[in-house]
Scaffold this active site. Structure first.
Site: not given
Ligand code: DON
Length: 304
Positions: A63, A66, A188, A240, A258
């Protein structure tokens, strides 16, 4: 201030702490890392650099990407981007579907999955070869041609991305996705698969400490106002439903992923990247959060 000594001391302390939390396993390939990796890299605008631990170990920034996709889309579209995505913290998990129905397909902010999927759609509409051009943008920021996507990670996420598929289709039903959902999701998942180490991450994000200007080439990548607003969004939405906690304990704009990475920015001063892949229940790096809390406490440097 002796940043090196402060970082070394905090690193040794946090290294000893019982490493609570688990690897992200909902994307199978993300669990394929050494759980006790722990690295830190610090970079200032006046060229003070310092790394410790596993700072040259590559990881999936997830993320954190992003922020980069938003930077490019904001640069291309200007203020019109806010007709498609909001600027309010969500207070919900990064992959939540619940608010989208009530908000009629306008995601609360660009850093939750729903918002980043809309930003991916915007980039697809504006770029001829989104995957190549986005990577070229990222590489150009820090003049680092080593940075790349991981096909293993994106493939792994594509196989299990049912929640993101649901998010994209729900947004499409409200008319806020303009392209084919499968193309949007493909892009994405690719952008989430970007890999780099703490050194590359910290250096890459220096443009957001430097009013939107790349340090490497002295090129204005996004405007001063855009840079301030992206920092504001990282401050309010970067973690978040733990964004308030990060502002409260660390006091810097930042973004987590993540994969276990966190990057934090002190505008006009420095960036710091931390990597430790065991995550707390909110999906943020357990030791990364701890390290940064200690760092802004010991240095007494936060934006407040
Ligand atoms: O879309 C997803 O679930 C992952 N590619 C990215 C999620 C993420 O990194 C949230 N972070 N804490």
């Amino acid at each position: 201030m002796n940043f090196k000594e402060i970082i070394e001391n905090i690193y040794e302390n946090v290294k000893q702490v019982d490493n609570k939390g688990d690897l992200a396993s909902y994307i199978p390939e993300l669990a394929n890392v050494k759980p006790d990796n722990f690295g830190v890299y610090f970079s200032t605008l006046d060229h003070n650099h310092f790394g410790i631990g596993d700072y040259s170990e590559k990881f999936s920034i997830q993320s954190i990407a992003k922020v980069l996709s938003l930077s490019l889309a904001y640069h291309l579209l200007g203020e019109k981007i806010w007709e498609r995505v909001g600027v309010e913290p969500s207070g919900t998990a990064f992959n939540s579907l619940v608010q989208l129905e009530a908000d009629k397909g306008i995601p609360r902010n660009p850093f939750i999955n729903a918002g980043a999927i809309v930003v991916a759609d915007i980039l697809i509409s504006h770029l001829q070869n989104p995957k190549e051009e986005f990577l070229a943008f990222v590489r150009s920021i820090s003049n680092d041609s080593e940075i790349d996507y991981s096909s293993e990670i994106s493939k792994s996420e594509k196989e299990v991305g049912f929640r993101n598929i649901a998010l994209c289709n729900l947004i499409k039903s409200f008319g806020n996705i303009k392209n084919d959902p499968s193309d949007v999701l493909d892009f994405y998942f690719d952008l989430c698969s970007l890999e780099m180490n703490c050194k590359q991450l910290s250096e890459l994000f220096l443009f957001l400490a430097n009013d939107g200007c790349s340090l490497e080439k002295n090129k204005q990548l996004i405007s001063l106002s855009q840079s301030k607003r992206i920092n504001a969004l990282m401050q309010t939405c970067g973690f978040y439903d733990e964004s308030g906690e990060f502002a409260f304990k660390v006091g810097l704009p930042g973004k987590s992923g993540v994969g276990g990475g966190i990057v934090a920015i002190h505008p006009k001063h420095y960036t710091i990247a931390v990597y430790s892949p065991r995550l707390n229940v909110k999906g943020n790096s357990y030791k990364g959060m701890k390290f940064l809390e200690e760092f802004t406490t010991k240095t007494k440097l936060s934006i407040f």
